[in-house]
Design an enzyme around this catalytic site. Sequence first.
Site, PDB file in Angstrom:
ATOM      1  N   HIS A  12      -1.895   6.066   0.243  1.00  0.00           N
ATOM      2  CA  HIS A  12      -0.619   5.356   0.346  1.00  0.00           C
ATOM      3  C   HIS A  12      -0.839   3.851   0.354  1.00  0.00           C
ATOM      4  O   HIS A  12      -1.952   3.358   0.572  1.00  0.00           O
ATOM      5  CB  HIS A  12       0.102   5.739   1.640  1.00  0.00           C
ATOM      6  CG  HIS A  12       0.712   7.097   1.623  1.00  0.00           C
ATOM      7  ND1 HIS A  12       2.067   7.300   1.450  1.00  0.00           N
ATOM      8  CD2 HIS A  12       0.162   8.331   1.765  1.00  0.00           C
ATOM      9  CE1 HIS A  12       2.324   8.601   1.475  1.00  0.00           C
ATOM     10  NE2 HIS A  12       1.181   9.245   1.674  1.00  0.00           N
ATOM     11  N   GLU A  14      -3.663   4.146   4.448  1.00  0.00           N
ATOM     12  CA  GLU A  14      -2.734   3.083   4.052  1.00  0.00           C
ATOM     13  C   GLU A  14      -3.587   1.899   3.591  1.00  0.00           C
ATOM     14  O   GLU A  14      -4.265   1.256   4.382  1.00  0.00           O
ATOM     15  CB  GLU A  14      -1.844   2.681   5.227  1.00  0.00           C
ATOM     16  CG  GLU A  14      -0.931   3.786   5.733  1.00  0.00           C
ATOM     17  CD  GLU A  14       0.328   3.950   4.888  1.00  0.00           C
ATOM     18  OE1 GLU A  14       0.423   3.305   3.825  1.00  0.00           O
ATOM     19  OE2 GLU A  14       1.217   4.711   5.316  1.00  0.00           O
ATOM     20  N   GLU A  22       5.318   2.165  -5.152  1.00  0.00           N
ATOM     21  CA  GLU A  22       4.123   2.566  -4.411  1.00  0.00           C
ATOM     22  C   GLU A  22       3.329   3.617  -5.173  1.00  0.00           C
ATOM     23  O   GLU A  22       2.099   3.595  -5.187  1.00  0.00           O
ATOM     24  CB  GLU A  22       4.501   3.106  -3.024  1.00  0.00           C
ATOM     25  CG  GLU A  22       3.273   3.496  -2.206  1.00  0.00           C
ATOM     26  CD  GLU A  22       3.594   4.166  -0.886  1.00  0.00           C
ATOM     27  OE1 GLU A  22       2.673   4.743  -0.288  1.00  0.00           O
ATOM     28  OE2 GLU A  22       4.767   4.118  -0.458  1.00  0.00           O
TER      29      GLU A  22
END
Length: 265
Positions: free
Chosen positions: A78, A146, A24
Site C-alpha cells: 500500500h 505502507e 494508489e
Amino acid sequence: MRIMLDAGHGYNSPGKRSPDGMREYEFNRAVANYARSFLQNYENVTVYFAHSDDRDVPLQERTDKANRLNVDAYVAIHANAFGSGGWTSPSGIETYVYTSRPPIATQLAQRIQRNLIAETGLPDRGVKTANFHVLRETRMDAVLVECGFMTNREDIKLLRSETYRKTVAEAIVNAVASQFSLKKNSNPNPPSTNGLYKVQAGAFQDKKNADELVEKLKQDGYEPYLFQEDGLYKVQTGAFERKQNADALVSRMRSDGYETFIHLD
C-alpha cells in the site's frame, strides 16, 4: 513456497489517490509486478496475485483465495495517506501485523521495515499492529506495508518513480528471501532474446470452451488470458524471459491436472 502479493485497492477505488491525482493502485501494482519478477529468481517459489487489473477485488475474496490456495505468506502493498484530501506533513514507512503479533509475521515485518528504511532513507514509522481484514482473515503469516505517504509532497515524488517502486519491491523480496531461507536459482537460464516463454493450456474452436477453461484456471489461482489466433481461441498464462520459469509453471499446472506446453512468442 507459495507467496501471495496483494496490490491494495483497485484503479477506481474511491478516495485512493494523491491530491494531484495519482491512484494508489498504480503504485501498488507496479511494486507487486516488480516483486513477482524478483521472486522468480528463487527456487521452488510460486507467486499469486490477490488483486486484478480488471476490477477492485473485495477483501473477503482476496483472503478466501489465499486460504484456498494455502499460501505460506501474504504481503499486502500500500501507499499511505493522512488528512482529508490535501497535502499534509506525515512522511515515511510503516509495516503492520495482526494484533496478536504472530511470531513469524512479526519477524518478516521487522525485516521488511529495516530493508525499506535502509534502502529508501524515508522516516522509520516502525512495525505496528492493526485489525486489518487481510491480517485477521488470512490463515498464513501476513504483513501489510505502507510504503510512503501519497499526501506528502516529497513522498509522492518517490511513489511516482519507477526507480523507487523497484527499490521497494527488491527490499520486500530480500526480506522474504531472508525470512524463509529462499535459495537463488543455481543455474538460471539467460533471458530469451527471441521473445517470451508463454504457457498454453488450451486451444478451442468454440469460445465457450475457452471461457470455461479461463474460469477454472482463475479458480485454481492462475492468471490466464484469452485471445484469438488462426481461427482458434487460445488460453495462455504466464510470460517469462527465462525458460526455466515457464518450465516451473508447466510442472505446477500439470500437477493440477492441466495439459500444457510452452510457446515462444
